[in-house]
Scaffold this active site. Structure first.
Site, PDB file in Angstrom:
ATOM      1  N   GLY A 354     -12.322   6.206  -1.173  1.00  0.00           N
ATOM      2  CA  GLY A 354     -11.546   5.135  -1.813  1.00  0.00           C
ATOM      3  C   GLY A 354     -11.612   3.862  -0.999  1.00  0.00           C
ATOM      4  O   GLY A 354     -10.678   3.060  -0.985  1.00  0.00           O
ATOM      5  N   SER A 356     -13.407   1.122  -1.224  1.00  0.00           N
ATOM      6  CA  SER A 356     -13.841  -0.161  -1.790  1.00  0.00           C
ATOM      7  C   SER A 356     -12.681  -1.056  -2.213  1.00  0.00           C
ATOM      8  O   SER A 356     -12.896  -2.219  -2.559  1.00  0.00           O
ATOM      9  CB  SER A 356     -14.758   0.081  -2.995  1.00  0.00           C
ATOM     10  OG  SER A 356     -14.057   0.740  -4.034  1.00  0.00           O
ATOM     11  N   SER A 357     -11.460  -0.543  -2.179  1.00  0.00           N
ATOM     12  CA  SER A 357     -10.319  -1.366  -2.604  1.00  0.00           C
ATOM     13  C   SER A 357      -9.023  -0.765  -2.076  1.00  0.00           C
ATOM     14  O   SER A 357      -9.013   0.338  -1.500  1.00  0.00           O
ATOM     15  CB  SER A 357     -10.258  -1.461  -4.133  1.00  0.00           C
ATOM     16  OG  SER A 357     -10.003  -0.186  -4.707  1.00  0.00           O
ATOM     17  N   LYS A 383     -18.621  -2.723  -6.009  1.00  0.00           N
ATOM     18  CA  LYS A 383     -17.413  -2.910  -5.204  1.00  0.00           C
ATOM     19  C   LYS A 383     -17.637  -2.482  -3.763  1.00  0.00           C
ATOM     20  O   LYS A 383     -17.116  -3.093  -2.825  1.00  0.00           O
ATOM     21  CB  LYS A 383     -16.239  -2.145  -5.817  1.00  0.00           C
ATOM     22  CG  LYS A 383     -15.742  -2.733  -7.129  1.00  0.00           C
ATOM     23  CD  LYS A 383     -14.574  -1.950  -7.688  1.00  0.00           C
ATOM     24  CE  LYS A 383     -13.323  -2.137  -6.865  1.00  0.00           C
ATOM     25  NZ  LYS A 383     -12.148  -1.464  -7.462  1.00  0.00           N
ATOM     26  N   SER A 485      -0.663  10.757   0.658  1.00  0.00           N
ATOM     27  CA  SER A 485       0.226  11.266  -0.382  1.00  0.00           C
ATOM     28  C   SER A 485       1.080  10.105  -0.887  1.00  0.00           C
ATOM     29  O   SER A 485       0.559   9.003  -1.061  1.00  0.00           O
ATOM     30  CB  SER A 485       1.081  12.417   0.162  1.00  0.00           C
ATOM     31  OG  SER A 485       1.918  12.945  -0.855  1.00  0.00           O
ATOM     32  N   TYR A 499       1.634  12.768 -11.566  1.00  0.00           N
ATOM     33  CA  TYR A 499       1.266  12.134 -10.298  1.00  0.00           C
ATOM     34  C   TYR A 499       1.985  12.833  -9.139  1.00  0.00           C
ATOM     35  O   TYR A 499       1.378  13.135  -8.106  1.00  0.00           O
ATOM     36  CB  TYR A 499       1.625  10.650 -10.350  1.00  0.00           C
ATOM     37  CG  TYR A 499       1.243   9.875  -9.108  1.00  0.00           C
ATOM     38  CD1 TYR A 499      -0.089   9.614  -8.826  1.00  0.00           C
ATOM     39  CD2 TYR A 499       2.220   9.403  -8.231  1.00  0.00           C
ATOM     40  CE1 TYR A 499      -0.442   8.899  -7.684  1.00  0.00           C
ATOM     41  CE2 TYR A 499       1.881   8.698  -7.089  1.00  0.00           C
ATOM     42  CZ  TYR A 499       0.546   8.442  -6.824  1.00  0.00           C
ATOM     43  OH  TYR A 499       0.192   7.735  -5.693  1.00  0.00           O
ATOM     44  N   LYS A 503       0.622  14.807  -5.654  1.00  0.00           N
ATOM     45  CA  LYS A 503       1.002  14.360  -4.319  1.00  0.00           C
ATOM     46  C   LYS A 503       1.834  15.408  -3.574  1.00  0.00           C
ATOM     47  O   LYS A 503       1.752  15.527  -2.342  1.00  0.00           O
ATOM     48  CB  LYS A 503       1.755  13.027  -4.410  1.00  0.00           C
ATOM     49  CG  LYS A 503       0.891  11.873  -4.910  1.00  0.00           C
ATOM     50  CD  LYS A 503      -0.339  11.671  -4.034  1.00  0.00           C
ATOM     51  CE  LYS A 503      -1.207  10.503  -4.470  1.00  0.00           C
ATOM     52  NZ  LYS A 503      -2.391  10.303  -3.609  1.00  0.00           N
TER      53      LYS A 503
END
Length: 624
Positions: A354, A356-357, A383, A485, A499, A503
């Site tokens: 993750g 790239s942003s 990206k 998390s 979600y 987590k």
């Protein structure tokens, strides 16, 4: 550059030894243009001018100096002025306005063409309230600089209309680059002091323009007949915010990102400071001025369409190239500010999913700033390339930065790409599992496919990357794994049943891993932030229930950089669980000591209130 040979010579540049003036002179002499420079007595003259520039020492308050400087000049590029947001206003009027009058008088006598370098402060308080194309009438002035710049430009147009002076006006926006006073030296000072340098989070467009690009526009305005009788904004048309720019400079000097104050507080402080300073006759600049806030607290909407269409201008120096040159200047000129790497991270390597942003990219920036090499993993090539480029611009390509496109939810792809990364770049010291997706909606609205996608990315993705890395870390006999998390993994929330499930799973996985890997000297850190200002916020906006929006406000909102700092500190201090943010820590504390009672009750009340308010709104809309 285009049009350079068309400029009428010799060219007089007033304020030639200033920040913009030097770049104008250098560009002119590089093209063989005959240049004359008006500089203040005692100023150090650049060695590159020795055989190329006719230097006249004097100042605009002295008529004889102005007459000598302007004698025979075919073009006058008028830059000299008092540039500050504070000071003796009489001095501003004497040099900026009356000094300009002397220059204009001579221009009328000799028939010289004048390019007046004004400023976007000509627009006054309209910078805050609206877009400011060139036809915008001037707004209310907010200090001695904007008052005298408005008066200077009004005077120039008066000479143009009534006495036939050949005139073009250039209004630079916020000019950055090597040597900039307000937008480099002052910014460095603020960052060093630890004072809050941003207003309202610094999310407004900074209206930046690189100094060489301003010089190009000035020379175009002096060269092209189409520029006569016209005013031109000098702005690069970037989307860079004040927060991004200040953070970029902070990165270069090894300082923390600047803090922020609300606009009303900043404005109130500026009014109070100016009143006290004036009453006491203090000459030193106050900590805050209304003039400065008009720029750093505004969405600088400065269009550059006119100069592009009428003069064929295109910025030659990009923001990233401008930053690169600024960084080189800092390294050469600010010897005391050279960024020191962190011995704990220096020379080590991090794999970041993750990357790239969002939090992943912010963490990559933090680690790279400490001398740690990074390999970014994400799905999108474009990206990833942009992220690597931005990191290298900030670090000057001194830190190894690489990227590999990878789908964390695909175990085969992960194993293949991790093996490739290890073979090319080495075994990582740190694995940051920051890849994740969200799904904010009621359970009954979420399809099996959505549930499956969230679990595969948020849970299986962490499992896949960790499984692929572990054999290498065990062989290396050390390492550190960070799993991202959420507070939603500690406290269930309305609208986040799926979600939260993913987590919560990461918390159990991380607890188990911590125990299993301790004997191999592999650490595990679990990060549980509240809501973070990432692209996820926009993605979930369409489906998130109103009740959820109200409940999650209890835990606060953080910036990615804050979470990145928590990750870096967690690794260094070998912490297992880290909950960034005061509100989130407070919320979890009450949740634990009350066995959930003190979080469930207010949550239920907020959900009931939000449902009632939503129903009332729908009822009113139905009646209307």
């Amino acid at each position: 550059m285009n049009g350079m040979t068309q400029i009428a010579q010799p060219v007089l540049v007033t304020g030639a030894n200033g920040f913009i003036g030097r770049r104008v002179v250098e560009k002119l002499i590089n093209e063989g243009v005959k240049v004359r420079a008006l500089v203040l007595q005692g100023e150090q003259i650049p060695s590159s001018w020795t055989d190329s520039v006719e230097v006249v020492c004097g100042n605009l308050s002295d008529t004889a100096s102005v007459e000598k400087a302007t004698e025979g000049a075919a073009t006058i590029i008028h830059l000299a002025a008092v540039v500050s947001d504070w000071g003796d206003e009489k001095l501003f009027w004497e040099f900026t306005v009356e000094g300009s009058r002397r220059v204009f008088d001579q221009a009328v006598k000799t028939g010289a063409r004048v390019v007046l370098v004004s400023s976007i402060v000509y627009y006054g308080d309209k910078i805050y309230s609206q877009s400011c194309p060139e036809e915008t009438e001037r707004g209310k002035s907010l200090g001695p600089y904007s008052r005298t710049k408005q008066a200077q430009e009004d005077l120039a147009w008066e000479y143009h209309r009534n006495q036939g002076m050949k005139l073009s006006v250039v209004r630079p926006a916020n000019v950055f680059g090597p040597g900039s006073g307000p937008w480099l030296h002052d910014v460095v000072g603020v960052l060093q002091s630890g004072s809050p340098g941003l207003v309202s989070g610094g999310k407004m467009n900074a209206g930046l323009v690189y100094v060489d690009n301003v010089a190009d526009i000035i020379i175009l305005a002096a060269s092209k007949d189409e520029a006569l009788g016209r005013a031109f904004n000098a702005c690069d048309g970037l989307s860079v915010t004040w927060k991004e720019y200040f953070s970029d400079i902070a990165f270069m000097i090894g300082a923390k990102n600047p803090g922020s104050v609300p606009r009303p507080l900043a404005l109130g402080s500026a009014y109070v400071c100016e009143w006290i300073w004036k009453k006491l006759g203090i000459k030193k600049r106050p900590p805050a001025t209304i003039e400065a806030l008009n720029l750093v607290a505004s969405e600088n909407r400065i269009p550059n369409d006119r100069v592009k269409i009428e003069l064929g201008y295109e910025p030659q120096i990009s923001y990233s190239e401008g930053l690169k040159r600024t960084r080189e200047y800092i390294e050469n000129e600010f010897t005391g500010l050279k960024k020191k790497s962190d011995p704990f991270f220096n020379g080590k390597l991090a794999f970041i999913t993750g990357g790239s942003s969002g939090i992943g990219l912010a963490t990559a920036f933090r680690l790279a700033s400490k001398g740690c090499g990074v390999v970014l993993f994400a799905r999108g090539h474009e990206k990833l390339n942009r992220a690597c480029h931005d990191i290298m611009v900030r670090t000057g390509a001194s830190i190894p930065v690489h990227s590999i496109s990878m789908d964390a939810s695909d175990n085969d792809d992960v194993q293949k790409k991790i093996d490739l990364a290890v073979s090319q770049y080495g075994v990582p010291d740190f694995l940051i599992n920051a890849a994740g997706i969200g799904c904010g909606d009621l359970f009954e609205n979420i399809s099996f496919e959505q549930f499956d996608r969230v679990m595969k990315t948020n849970v299986y993705g962490v499992r896949n990357t960790t499984s692929a890395i572990l054999p290498y870390m065990k062989e290396k006999k050390g390492g550190h794994i960070v799993n991202l998390s959420s507070v939603a993994g500690l406290i269930g929330m309305y609208g986040y049943s799926i979600y939260s499930s993913s987590k919560y799973a990461l918390i159990g996985m991380s607890e188990g891993l911590r125990s299993e890997l301790k004997r191999f000297d592999i650490g595990v850190t679990l990060i549980c932030p509240p809501e973070v200002n990432t692209p996820f916020l926009e993605e979930e906006a369409g489906s998130l229930p109103a009740e959820s929006r109200m409940v999650k406000n209890l835990a606060g909102l953080l910036e990615p950089e804050t979470v990145a700092d928590a990750i870096v500190n967690g690794i260094k201090k070998k912490k297992f669980m880290v909950i960034p943010g005061i509100e989130a820590n407070f919320l979890y504390f009450w949740h634990r000591i009350s066995n959930g009672l003190l979080t469930r009750l207010p949550s239920d009340w907020i959900v009931s209130f939000a449902a009632w308010e939503n129903g009332k709104t729908e009822e009113m809309e139905a009646k209307s």
